[in-house]
Design a protein around this motif. Sequence first.
Motif, mmCIF file in Angstrom:
data_model
loop_
_atom_site.group_PDB
_atom_site.id
_atom_site.type_symbol
_atom_site.label_atom_id
_atom_site.label_comp_id
_atom_site.label_asym_id
_atom_site.label_seq_id
_atom_site.Cartn_x
_atom_site.Cartn_y
_atom_site.Cartn_z
ATOM 1 N N ASN A 50 39.342 35.820 31.053
ATOM 2 C CA ASN A 50 39.832 36.993 30.320
ATOM 3 C C ASN A 50 39.388 38.269 31.034
ATOM 4 O O ASN A 50 38.581 38.223 31.961
ATOM 5 N N GLY A 51 39.903 39.380 30.587
ATOM 6 C CA GLY A 51 39.618 40.652 31.244
ATOM 7 C C GLY A 51 38.153 41.024 31.243
ATOM 8 O O GLY A 51 37.625 41.487 32.266
ATOM 9 N N ASP A 52 37.474 40.841 30.120
ATOM 10 C CA ASP A 52 36.059 41.202 30.043
ATOM 11 C C ASP A 52 35.225 40.373 31.016
ATOM 12 O O ASP A 52 34.372 40.910 31.738
ATOM 13 N N ARG A 53 35.466 39.073 31.046
ATOM 14 C CA ARG A 53 34.700 38.193 31.951
ATOM 15 C C ARG A 53 35.029 38.505 33.407
ATOM 16 O O ARG A 53 34.128 38.509 34.260
ATOM 17 N N ALA A 54 36.288 38.789 33.703
ATOM 18 C CA ALA A 54 36.684 39.129 35.078
ATOM 19 C C ALA A 54 35.958 40.394 35.546
ATOM 20 O O ALA A 54 35.477 40.448 36.680
ATOM 21 N N TRP A 55 35.851 41.396 34.673
ATOM 22 C CA TRP A 55 35.153 42.625 35.053
ATOM 23 C C TRP A 55 33.653 42.381 35.203
ATOM 24 O O TRP A 55 33.021 42.942 36.107
ATOM 25 N N GLU A 56 33.061 41.554 34.343
ATOM 26 C CA GLU A 56 31.636 41.209 34.495
ATOM 27 C C GLU A 56 31.378 40.560 35.853
ATOM 28 O O GLU A 56 30.413 40.899 36.546
ATOM 29 N N LEU A 57 32.235 39.603 36.209
ATOM 30 C CA LEU A 57 32.067 38.914 37.496
ATOM 31 C C LEU A 57 32.304 39.870 38.656
ATOM 32 O O LEU A 57 31.595 39.813 39.676
ATOM 33 N N THR A 58 33.274 40.757 38.527
ATOM 34 C CA THR A 58 33.556 41.734 39.585
ATOM 35 C C THR A 58 32.344 42.639 39.801
ATOM 36 O O THR A 58 31.963 42.918 40.949
ATOM 37 N N GLU A 59 31.727 43.078 38.724
ATOM 38 C CA GLU A 59 30.516 43.897 38.849
ATOM 39 C C GLU A 59 29.375 43.100 39.475
ATOM 40 O O GLU A 59 28.615 43.622 40.293
ATOM 41 N N GLN A 60 29.252 41.826 39.108
ATOM 42 C CA GLN A 60 28.211 40.981 39.712
ATOM 43 C C GLN A 60 28.458 40.832 41.210
ATOM 44 O O GLN A 60 27.516 40.898 42.003
ATOM 45 N N ILE A 61 29.711 40.617 41.587
ATOM 46 C CA ILE A 61 30.052 40.505 43.010
ATOM 47 C C ILE A 61 29.623 41.768 43.737
ATOM 48 O O ILE A 61 28.994 41.714 44.800
ATOM 49 N N HIS A 62 29.937 42.917 43.167
ATOM 50 C CA HIS A 62 29.602 44.195 43.794
ATOM 51 C C HIS A 62 28.090 44.425 43.864
ATOM 52 O O HIS A 62 27.558 44.807 44.907
ATOM 53 N N ASN A 63 27.398 44.170 42.762
ATOM 54 C CA ASN A 63 25.964 44.485 42.682
ATOM 55 C C ASN A 63 25.063 43.456 43.346
ATOM 56 O O ASN A 63 24.027 43.809 43.905
ATOM 57 N N GLU A 64 25.453 42.182 43.283
ATOM 58 C CA GLU A 64 24.593 41.114 43.813
ATOM 59 C C GLU A 64 25.120 40.501 45.104
ATOM 60 O O GLU A 64 24.471 39.647 45.690
ATOM 61 N N GLY A 65 26.319 40.889 45.518
ATOM 62 C CA GLY A 65 26.869 40.390 46.768
ATOM 63 C C GLY A 65 27.733 39.152 46.624
ATOM 64 O O GLY A 65 28.437 38.777 47.549
ATOM 65 N N GLN A 66 27.693 38.508 45.454
ATOM 66 C CA GLN A 66 28.502 37.315 45.222
ATOM 67 C C GLN A 66 28.434 36.923 43.755
ATOM 68 O O GLN A 66 27.553 37.377 43.030
ATOM 69 N N ALA A 67 29.394 36.090 43.353
ATOM 70 C CA ALA A 67 29.367 35.530 42.005
ATOM 71 C C ALA A 67 30.085 34.195 42.012
ATOM 72 O O ALA A 67 31.086 34.021 42.709
ATOM 73 N N ILE A 68 29.554 33.260 41.231
ATOM 74 C CA ILE A 68 30.229 31.983 41.004
ATOM 75 C C ILE A 68 31.276 32.245 39.937
ATOM 76 O O ILE A 68 30.939 32.616 38.814
#
Length: 97
Positions: A50-68
Amino acid sequence: MTATPTTIRERAGQTVKELYPNYKVIVLNDDFNTFKHVAECLMKYIPGMNGDRAWELTEQIHNEGQAIVWVGPQEQAELYHQQLRRAGLTMAPLEKA
């Protein structure tokens, strides 16, 4: 997520059931994909995203360098990995979970 199939092998007259390994689909941060594009790709290609989870993961990718972004059977993981890569996202190699 779907149930993980099992393999059956014989060992010294015993039947041993083993689960097939799950695989992780990991998106890496890069300097050219926008937040919007990453989130839209996740919603388009990852089932149940969903949109909320996609944005959470996108922020994690940006801030931590990657996301599962997904974990499950190899064949599905390969499909989602390939779809995200073709959409221009930077992907880590598939890893066993």
